[in-house]
Design a protein around this motif. Structure first.
Motif, short mmCIF file in Angstrom:
data_model
loop_
_atom_site.label_atom_id
_atom_site.label_comp_id
_atom_site.label_asym_id
_atom_site.label_seq_id
_atom_site.Cartn_x
_atom_site.Cartn_y
_atom_site.Cartn_z
N ILE A 1 0.83 -0.90 0.01
CA ILE A 1 -0.17 0.16 0.45
C ILE A 1 0.59 0.91 0.17
O ILE A 1 1.70 1.24 0.68
CB ILE A 1 -0.68 0.12 1.55
CG1 ILE A 1 -1.81 -1.47 1.41
CG2 ILE A 1 -1.67 1.12 0.92
CD1 ILE A 1 -2.68 -1.50 2.02
N THR A 2 0.55 1.93 -0.92
CA THR A 2 1.04 3.43 -0.87
C THR A 2 0.11 4.80 -0.85
O THR A 2 -0.70 4.66 -1.74
CB THR A 2 2.37 3.52 -1.98
OG1 THR A 2 3.14 2.20 -2.03
CG2 THR A 2 3.12 4.67 -1.91
N TYR A 3 0.20 5.53 0.19
CA TYR A 3 -1.01 6.20 0.29
C TYR A 3 -0.75 7.64 0.81
O TYR A 3 0.76 7.44 1.90
CB TYR A 3 -1.82 5.98 0.92
CG TYR A 3 -1.38 5.67 2.71
CD1 TYR A 3 -1.69 6.47 3.18
CD2 TYR A 3 -0.85 4.37 3.20
CE1 TYR A 3 -1.44 6.54 4.87
CE2 TYR A 3 -0.87 4.14 4.15
CZ TYR A 3 -1.34 5.21 4.98
OH TYR A 3 -1.15 4.77 6.70
N ASP A 4 -1.04 8.96 0.69
CA ASP A 4 -0.55 9.98 1.83
C ASP A 4 -1.99 10.69 1.99
O ASP A 4 -2.57 9.90 2.19
CB ASP A 4 0.07 10.40 0.52
CG ASP A 4 -0.80 11.36 -1.28
OD1 ASP A 4 -1.60 11.13 -0.90
OD2 ASP A 4 -0.41 11.80 -2.32
N ASP A 5 -1.81 11.99 2.36
CA ASP A 5 -3.08 12.58 2.65
C ASP A 5 -4.60 12.39 2.20
O ASP A 5 -5.67 11.66 2.40
CB ASP A 5 -3.11 14.26 2.40
CG ASP A 5 -1.69 14.21 3.32
OD1 ASP A 5 -1.94 13.47 4.51
OD2 ASP A 5 -1.17 15.34 3.74
N ASP A 6 -4.39 12.59 0.82
CA ASP A 6 -5.30 12.02 -0.21
C ASP A 6 -5.47 11.68 -1.12
O ASP A 6 -6.58 11.41 -1.72
CB ASP A 6 -5.85 13.62 -0.64
CG ASP A 6 -5.13 14.12 -1.89
OD1 ASP A 6 -3.88 13.41 -1.79
OD2 ASP A 6 -4.83 15.54 -1.67
N SER A 7 -4.76 10.59 -1.11
CA SER A 7 -4.67 8.98 -2.76
C SER A 7 -4.42 8.32 -2.02
O SER A 7 -3.23 8.23 -1.27
CB SER A 7 -3.42 9.82 -3.65
OG SER A 7 -2.67 10.35 -3.56
N GLY A 8 -4.32 6.58 -2.87
CA GLY A 8 -3.80 5.66 -2.26
C GLY A 8 -3.83 4.66 -3.81
O GLY A 8 -5.12 4.82 -4.02
N THR A 9 -2.34 3.52 -3.30
CA THR A 9 -2.49 3.30 -4.85
C THR A 9 -2.02 1.89 -4.00
O THR A 9 -1.47 2.01 -3.15
CB THR A 9 -1.33 3.08 -5.76
OG1 THR A 9 -2.15 5.08 -6.47
CG2 THR A 9 -1.76 1.97 -6.18
#
Length: 485
Positions: free
Chosen positions: A128-136
């Motif tokens: 899982i790769t994510y930041d404040d408002d997105s995630g992949t």
């Protein structure tokens, strides 16, 4: 460091609320992370199940014997179909990790391939790769046909909607919690101030009292424990002030008594010393020359007798004044009017000697209970004092009358007006005023003896002086019987 209770409350509340806020925020983040992870896991399990069904059906339709070869041949078609079916970017790899086909190479380029490495080892993995408002999410698993690994499918799925929603929820909870904690902190601070401000007032009042200010009061209008404490504090200060006033009054009274006792002692010493000195002097002269000088002997003996009588009278007066004169003499019912007339008759000659007139006014049936001898002495002393201190050729009035159930004896004489501050002093032993010309040998015990006798009989005595007229009133309880009212 923090010397006031309000400051300690504020710091304590701040630390508690900050710690609670951080714990709550971290807990919410952990709950959302766990929830998101579960959602992603469930979604990836469904993705794997659907894609596995598709691959299995494709193999069953074609019935290829060499699964790995067939997987490579159908990789491009399979990637395209799975992309459409799963709404994800898809890549197909050989079992050794060689890329066979990709729906969007850029989606996988530059990404961590830890999930691919796990799949090459026969394991299902996701990253899982994510930041404040997105995630992949990168999801890889080995494709197994008839117990053999024929290739690897890798998916890149966008979960930005989920993480965006989670971020908004987390922000909302953060700001709501921040607002709630700020409101609770402010309310707690105001409550602590509401509690500590009265305590601060009490502390300031206590400090003022310690500095000697007994006029200070804790102005706290509350009905709780602090209000009762303030009321008790104010009551305590009033009690202390009252006690201090009483102590000061007693101190002044004791001081006056000490001064009066010293003055009394000095006066007694002086008055006793004078006749004793005279007696001693004439006694020594008679012893030396009395046998040869008859005139000196006669003069000395006369003087010794006069001074001895004066000394005896003074001692008797002192005994009378000290209330020891009451002795065991019984109380009798006496007609005060008849007693006054007898005293006036006997004192009329003394008044004539001073060229003054004594007038007596008395009613009948003025019964009182007391010691006749001492009551007679009261009247004698009052009239004698009026004779000595009245104006020349004055008319002195002595009266006995009924007054509100009591018997009042009044002696009135004209003369110089006595100052109000001196009136009470006339009843002190040895007090000698400048008014009038007292008889030789007077030592100022007459009115003090009057007061002592009247007090012993439960009566009152007072002196009034105004407009060159002095009036002494003695009020005695009237005796009531069936025959004498």
């Amino acid at each position: 460091m923090f010397r006031t209770i309000s400051a300690r409350f504020a710091v304590g509340f701040l630390l508690i609320f900050t710690l609670a806020f951080l714990i709550l925020n971290q807990s919410v983040k952990e709950v959302i992370r766990t929830s998101n992870q579960k959602i992603i896991t469930d979604d990836l399990n469904g993705l794997k199940q659907n894609s596995s069904v598709y691959v299995r059906q494709a193999f069953l339709i074609r019935q290829y014997a060499n699964g790995e070869l067939y997987f490579g041949q159908m990789a491009e078609e399979m990637v395209s179909e799975l992309r459409y079916a799963t709404s994800s970017e898809v890549s197909a790899y050989a079992t050794d990790g060689t890329l066979l086909s990709s729906s969007q190479p850029a989606a996988f380029a530059g990404q961590d391939d830890a999930d691919l490495q796990q799949a090459m080892q026969g394991k299902t993995a996701y990253l899982i790769t994510y930041d404040d408002d997105s995630g992949t999410v990168l999801f890889s698993y080995p494709v197994v046909m008839d117990g053999l690994e024929v290739g690897i499918l890798r998916f890149s799925k966008d979960f930005s909607l989920l993480y965006g929603q989670s971020g908004r929820i987390l922000d909302t909870i953060f700001y709501m919690a921040l607002a709630i904690f700020a409101a609770v902190f402010l309310l707690s601070y105001l409550l602590s101030r509401h509690m500590t401000l009265p305590l601060a007032k009490l502390a300031r009042a206590s400090k003022a009292v310690r500095g000697g200010n007994l006029e200070v009061r804790a102005e706290i209008r509350r009905k709780d424990e602090i209000g009762r404490l303030a009321a008790d504090f104010n009551g305590m200060i009033e009690q202390i002030g009252s006690q201090i006033s009483t102590i000061a009054s007693d101190r002044d009274r004791l001081k006056r008594m000490s001064e009066e006792r010293k003055q009394f002692f000095d006066n007694v010493t002086h008055e006793l010393k004078t006749p004793l000195t005279s007696i001693l002097g004439y006694g020594e002269m008679i012893r030396e020359k009395g046998e040869t000088d008859r005139s000196l002997f006669d003069k000395g003996m006369t003087h010794i007798v006069e001074e001895s009588r004066r000394l005896q009278g003074m001692v008797l007066n002192l005994l009378e004044m000290s209330s020891g004169g009451a002795g065991s003499e019984p109380f009798e019912v006496t007609d005060a009017g008849s007693m006054l007339r007898d005293v006036c008759e006997s004192m009329a000659f003394r008044a004539q000697r001073y060229r003054k007139t004594l007038v007596c006014e008395s009613g009948d049936g003025l019964w009182i209970e007391g010691q006749p001898r001492r009551l007679r002495q009261v009247l004698i002393n009052l009239i004698d004092n009026a004779i000595k201190y009245s104006a020349p050729q004055a008319e002195i009035a002595a009266m006995a009358e009924a007054a509100d159930g009591d018997v009042r004896l009044v002696v009135r004489n004209p003369g110089e007006t006595i100052a109000p501050e001196q009136l009470d002093r006339w009843f002190q032993p040895f007090y000698m005023s400048d008014h009038g010309t007292p008889e030789a040998g007077s030592v100022g015990l007459g009115l003090s003896i009057v007061k002592a006798i009247v007090d012993d009989h439960g009566g009152t005595v007072r002196m009034v002086s105004a407009d060159r007229m002095t009036r002494v009133e003695v009020t005695m309880p009237a005796y009531r019987t069936e025959g004498a009212l």
